[in-house]
Scaffold this motif. Structure first.
Motif, PDB file in Angstrom:
ATOM      1  N   ARG A 341       0.683  -1.299  -0.048  1.00 41.78           N
ATOM      2  CA  ARG A 341      -0.074  -0.030  -0.129  1.00 41.78           C
ATOM      3  C   ARG A 341       0.851   1.368   0.084  1.00 41.78           C
ATOM      4  NH1 ARG A 341      -2.979  -3.107   4.130  1.00 41.78           N
ATOM      5  NH2 ARG A 341      -4.680  -4.055   3.197  1.00 41.78           N
ATOM      6  N   TYR A 342       1.875   1.232   0.750  1.00 43.62           N
ATOM      7  CA  TYR A 342       2.798   2.313   0.834  1.00 43.62           C
ATOM      8  C   TYR A 342       3.696   2.567  -0.536  1.00 43.62           C
ATOM      9  CZ  TYR A 342       6.800   5.303   1.917  1.00 43.62           C
ATOM     10  OH  TYR A 342       7.636   6.255   1.821  1.00 43.62           O
ATOM     11  N   TRP A 343       4.218   1.467  -0.986  1.00 45.49           N
ATOM     12  CA  TRP A 343       4.786   1.320  -2.159  1.00 45.49           C
ATOM     13  C   TRP A 343       4.027   2.018  -3.440  1.00 45.49           C
ATOM     14  CZ3 TRP A 343       9.612  -0.943  -4.249  1.00 45.49           C
ATOM     15  CH2 TRP A 343      10.525  -1.162  -2.977  1.00 45.49           C
ATOM     16  N   GLN A 344       2.854   1.786  -3.370  1.00 45.68           N
ATOM     17  CA  GLN A 344       1.824   2.140  -4.608  1.00 45.68           C
ATOM     18  C   GLN A 344       2.255   3.916  -4.566  1.00 45.68           C
ATOM     19  OE1 GLN A 344      -1.609   0.088  -3.231  1.00 45.68           O
ATOM     20  NE2 GLN A 344      -1.985  -0.353  -5.442  1.00 45.68           N
ATOM     21  N   ILE A 345       2.287   4.398  -3.500  1.00 48.96           N
ATOM     22  CA  ILE A 345       2.366   6.003  -3.475  1.00 48.96           C
ATOM     23  C   ILE A 345       3.760   6.473  -3.573  1.00 48.96           C
ATOM     24  CG2 ILE A 345       0.113   6.364  -2.527  1.00 48.96           C
ATOM     25  CD1 ILE A 345       1.493   7.025   0.062  1.00 48.96           C
ATOM     26  N   SER A 346       4.657   5.375  -3.425  1.00 47.36           N
ATOM     27  CA  SER A 346       6.125   5.884  -3.099  1.00 47.36           C
ATOM     28  C   SER A 346       7.029   5.260  -4.447  1.00 47.36           C
ATOM     29  CB  SER A 346       6.802   5.466  -1.815  1.00 47.36           C
ATOM     30  OG  SER A 346       6.569   4.022  -1.677  1.00 47.36           O
ATOM     31  N   ASP A 347       7.687   4.129  -4.174  1.00 44.65           N
ATOM     32  CA  ASP A 347       8.739   3.663  -5.412  1.00 44.65           C
ATOM     33  C   ASP A 347       7.724   3.281  -6.571  1.00 44.65           C
ATOM     34  OD1 ASP A 347       9.835   3.616  -2.574  1.00 44.65           O
ATOM     35  OD2 ASP A 347      11.380   2.984  -3.814  1.00 44.65           O
ATOM     36  N   LEU A 348       6.596   2.527  -6.310  1.00 43.62           N
ATOM     37  CA  LEU A 348       6.143   2.145  -7.821  1.00 43.62           C
ATOM     38  C   LEU A 348       5.497   3.361  -8.523  1.00 43.62           C
ATOM     39  CD1 LEU A 348       3.616  -0.781  -6.333  1.00 43.62           C
ATOM     40  CD2 LEU A 348       5.946  -0.772  -7.511  1.00 43.62           C
ATOM     41  N   SER A 349       5.024   4.508  -7.822  1.00 49.45           N
ATOM     42  CA  SER A 349       4.531   5.510  -8.704  1.00 49.45           C
ATOM     43  C   SER A 349       5.817   6.105  -9.064  1.00 49.45           C
ATOM     44  CB  SER A 349       3.773   6.496  -7.942  1.00 49.45           C
ATOM     45  OG  SER A 349       4.626   6.921  -6.677  1.00 49.45           O
ATOM     46  N   PHE A 350       6.805   6.412  -8.525  1.00 53.77           N
ATOM     47  CA  PHE A 350       7.839   6.867  -9.053  1.00 53.77           C
ATOM     48  C   PHE A 350       8.587   6.088 -10.173  1.00 53.77           C
ATOM     49  CE2 PHE A 350      12.609   7.366  -9.476  1.00 53.77           C
ATOM     50  CZ  PHE A 350      13.009   8.457  -9.533  1.00 53.77           C
ATOM     51  N   ASP A 351       8.777   4.975 -10.030  1.00 52.47           N
ATOM     52  CA  ASP A 351       9.403   3.929 -11.093  1.00 52.47           C
ATOM     53  C   ASP A 351       8.423   4.033 -12.453  1.00 52.47           C
ATOM     54  OD1 ASP A 351      11.141   3.259  -9.328  1.00 52.47           O
ATOM     55  OD2 ASP A 351      10.483   1.303  -8.861  1.00 52.47           O
ATOM     56  N   LEU A 352       7.085   4.137 -12.225  1.00 52.71           N
ATOM     57  CA  LEU A 352       6.440   4.206 -13.446  1.00 52.71           C
ATOM     58  C   LEU A 352       6.426   5.728 -14.157  1.00 52.71           C
ATOM     59  CD1 LEU A 352       4.035   3.079 -15.377  1.00 52.71           C
ATOM     60  CD2 LEU A 352       2.339   3.725 -13.525  1.00 52.71           C
ATOM     61  N   MET A 353       6.595   6.477 -13.258  1.00 54.35           N
ATOM     62  CA  MET A 353       6.806   7.974 -13.670  1.00 54.35           C
ATOM     63  C   MET A 353       8.085   8.044 -14.541  1.00 54.35           C
ATOM     64  SD  MET A 353       7.382  11.369 -11.507  1.00 54.35           S
ATOM     65  CE  MET A 353       8.866  10.796 -11.069  1.00 54.35           C
ATOM     66  N   SER A 354       9.104   7.480 -13.809  1.00 54.02           N
ATOM     67  CA  SER A 354      10.548   7.430 -14.628  1.00 54.02           C
ATOM     68  C   SER A 354      10.590   6.684 -15.738  1.00 54.02           C
ATOM     69  CB  SER A 354      11.718   6.750 -13.458  1.00 54.02           C
ATOM     70  OG  SER A 354      12.995   6.878 -14.182  1.00 54.02           O
ATOM     71  N   ALA A 355       9.826   5.522 -15.717  1.00 56.74           N
ATOM     72  CA  ALA A 355       9.899   4.519 -16.750  1.00 56.74           C
ATOM     73  C   ALA A 355       9.174   5.217 -18.070  1.00 56.74           C
ATOM     74  CB  ALA A 355       9.361   3.237 -16.470  1.00 56.74           C
ATOM     75  N   THR A 356       8.115   5.807 -17.659  1.00 57.73           N
ATOM     76  CA  THR A 356       7.133   6.344 -19.110  1.00 57.73           C
ATOM     77  C   THR A 356       8.223   7.599 -19.481  1.00 57.73           C
ATOM     78  OG1 THR A 356       5.223   5.910 -17.591  1.00 57.73           O
ATOM     79  CG2 THR A 356       5.314   7.489 -19.305  1.00 57.73           C
ATOM     80  N   ALA A 357       8.749   8.182 -18.632  1.00 53.67           N
ATOM     81  CA  ALA A 357       9.474   9.332 -19.059  1.00 53.67           C
ATOM     82  C   ALA A 357      10.570   9.134 -20.099  1.00 53.67           C
ATOM     83  CB  ALA A 357      10.047  10.485 -17.861  1.00 53.67           C
ATOM     84  N   ILE A 358      11.323   7.940 -19.702  1.00 51.81           N
ATOM     85  CA  ILE A 358      12.601   7.364 -20.458  1.00 51.81           C
ATOM     86  C   ILE A 358      12.150   7.070 -21.645  1.00 51.81           C
ATOM     87  CG2 ILE A 358      14.140   5.527 -20.316  1.00 51.81           C
ATOM     88  CD1 ILE A 358      14.800   6.063 -17.309  1.00 51.81           C
ATOM     89  N   GLN A 359      10.851   5.954 -21.744  1.00 51.85           N
ATOM     90  CA  GLN A 359      10.475   5.496 -22.853  1.00 51.85           C
ATOM     91  C   GLN A 359      10.079   6.405 -23.812  1.00 51.85           C
ATOM     92  OE1 GLN A 359      10.286   2.433 -23.533  1.00 51.85           O
ATOM     93  NE2 GLN A 359       9.456   2.680 -25.445  1.00 51.85           N
ATOM     94  N   GLN A 360       9.521   7.627 -23.378  1.00 47.08           N
ATOM     95  CA  GLN A 360       9.242   8.960 -24.447  1.00 47.08           C
ATOM     96  C   GLN A 360      10.145   9.267 -24.827  1.00 47.08           C
ATOM     97  OE1 GLN A 360       5.648   9.623 -25.104  1.00 47.08           O
ATOM     98  NE2 GLN A 360       6.654  10.727 -26.681  1.00 47.08           N
ATOM     99  N   ARG A 361      11.528   9.442 -24.018  1.00 39.72           N
ATOM    100  CA  ARG A 361      12.483  10.134 -24.777  1.00 39.72           C
ATOM    101  C   ARG A 361      13.058   9.145 -25.812  1.00 39.72           C
ATOM    102  NH1 ARG A 361      13.737  11.946 -19.353  1.00 39.72           N
ATOM    103  NH2 ARG A 361      15.106   9.921 -18.869  1.00 39.72           N
ATOM    104  N   TRP A 362      12.940   7.834 -25.692  1.00 35.04           N
ATOM    105  CA  TRP A 362      13.452   6.848 -26.626  1.00 35.04           C
ATOM    106  C   TRP A 362      12.521   7.081 -27.981  1.00 35.04           C
ATOM    107  CZ3 TRP A 362      13.476   2.027 -23.377  1.00 35.04           C
ATOM    108  CH2 TRP A 362      14.490   1.876 -22.507  1.00 35.04           C
ATOM    109  N   GLN A 363      11.356   7.306 -27.736  1.00 38.86           N
ATOM    110  CA  GLN A 363      10.468   7.440 -28.835  1.00 38.86           C
ATOM    111  C   GLN A 363      10.808   8.869 -29.444  1.00 38.86           C
ATOM    112  OE1 GLN A 363       6.412   7.316 -27.246  1.00 38.86           O
ATOM    113  NE2 GLN A 363       6.698   4.884 -27.199  1.00 38.86           N
ATOM    114  N   ASP A 364      11.187   9.728 -28.879  1.00 39.96           N
ATOM    115  CA  ASP A 364      11.432  11.064 -29.449  1.00 39.96           C
ATOM    116  C   ASP A 364      12.943  11.182 -30.175  1.00 39.96           C
ATOM    117  OD1 ASP A 364       9.068  12.111 -28.510  1.00 39.96           O
ATOM    118  OD2 ASP A 364       9.609  12.846 -26.800  1.00 39.96           O
TER     119      ASP A 364
END
Length: 365
Positions: A341-364
């Motif tokens: 429950r805690y990880w959902q708002i801490s590490d998991l949300s950060f990891d998803l945010m970071s992975a999405t940003a990196i993937q977008q940079r690859w696409q760009d």
């Protein structure tokens, strides 16, 4: 390796909080043998044993020596726990879940399907009472356990054919350790448990249709991609995998307290080193495997959904049949729920945010 250079490089002396010269002057000479379930070629897994041995010797100025033996040099890979229990060796290095045939509660020392991730496992072991519960259980087998490092989340394994649904699992012969085999068996898989050195020959000869081991770095070394090109993820049965330093309980109790402290801290340092190595070595290994022709695939959703249901059914069955299993499972599951429950708002949300940003940079580009 020179003692002083080792201590400077690894920081183990500071971690242990022990003055090495004082140990050398006041403690006895002790020599132990450690039997590992892994070959020397797997430098991440076997390497935690050599790290431990060198650290203990360095801190004690050679007064406490641990001689390390690879799988088969003293006992076969899956007989390490027996060798520790009966005193053939003072220490062993293995995956606790290899021994669920003795008692299903052995699974908790490594990992259970749909269980915690590696950081949650460390928190449960060292700060939530998990290790005390495990050692209460292991004492029945004349074993004292020290965590020996974690692989992190593992891959779902190598398959000769593409897997598109649960139907494709029917009759499939797969090397898999621990309770993951029990879950997959409910979906038609025929689980096999083999030591590292026996897996590739069985896969090559067609005795196996699929194999899971650890992840890209070790899997590349073992050559599975040469025979089974489809590489699946995630390994829902291995959200992490904790290795164990098994110690003969009588030998542990006979150690001077200072040596016990040295062993505990050096095991912890070896464990941190092992996961850091995996985290550094797995990404480039995966790139090499894909470049060499490995076909990376996610496990189909129907397999994941059914596996979760079968897992929870399995835990209910095992808890009803084995009080030791129920005691440890209830404790771990309560901890995992709160932690997640805690990880959902801490590490998991950060990891998803970071992975999405990196993937977008690859696409760009």
């Amino acid at each position: 390796m020179k003692r002083r250079s080792f201590l400077r490089g690894a920081g183990v002396g500071a971690a242990a909080g022990i003055a090495s010269p004082a140990i050398a002057q006041s403690q006895p000479t002790v020599t132990w043998r450690l039997a590992s379930s892994y070959p020397k070629s797997l430098d991440t897994l076997y390497g935690s044993c050599t790290y431990l041995s060198e650290a203990v010797s360095a801190i004690t100025d050679g007064k406490f020596k641990i001689q390390v033996f690879a799988t088969g040099e003293i006992v076969p890979a899956l007989q390490v726990a027996d060798a520790v229990t009966n005193g053939t060796v003072e220490m062993g290095h293995s995956g606790s879940y290899f021994y669920i045939g003795k008692d299903t509660a052995f699974a908790f020392g490594t990992v259970i399907p749909w269980g915690p991730n590696s950081r949650q496992m460390q928190a449960w072991l060292f700060h939530a009472g998990g290790l005390e519960l495990l050692n209460e259980f292991y004492a029945k087998f004349n074993i004292y356990n020290l965590p020996a490092g974690n692989t992190g989340a593992q891959m779902g394994g190598w398959f000769r054919k593409e897997i598109k649904s649960v139907a494709d699992l029917q009759g499939l012969k797969m090397r898999i350790g621990g309770l993951g085999g029990n879950v997959l068996q409910k979906m038609g898989v025929v689980p096999q448990q083999l030591g590292a050195g026996d897996i590739y020959p069985a896969l090559e000869r067609g005795v196996l249709d699929a194999v899971e081991f650890v992840g890209p770095y070790d899997d590349e070394k073992l050559g599975f991609a040469k025979v089974a090109p489809y590489y699946y993820y995630p390994g829902f049965w291995d959200g992490c995998a904790e290795l164990s330093f098994f110690i003969n309980l009588e030998k542990w109790n006979s150690l001077p307290p200072t040596y016990q402290k040295v062993l505990k801290h050096c095991a912890m340092a070896a464990g941190h080193d092992m996961q850091a190595k995996y985290d550094a070595l797995n990404p480039p290994a995966l790139k090499r495997l894909i470049a060499g022709g490995a076909q990376l695939r996610p496990l189909p959703n129907d397999i994941l959904r059914q596996s979760y249901k079968h897992t929870k059914d399995l835990y209910a069955e095992m808890s009803a049949a084995n009080p030791a299993f129920k005691k440890i499972y209830d404790h771990l599951w309560a901890f995992q729920q709160d932690s997640t429950r805690y990880w959902q708002i801490s590490d998991l949300s950060f990891d998803l945010m970071s992975a999405t940003a990196i993937q977008q940079r690859w696409q760009d580009g």
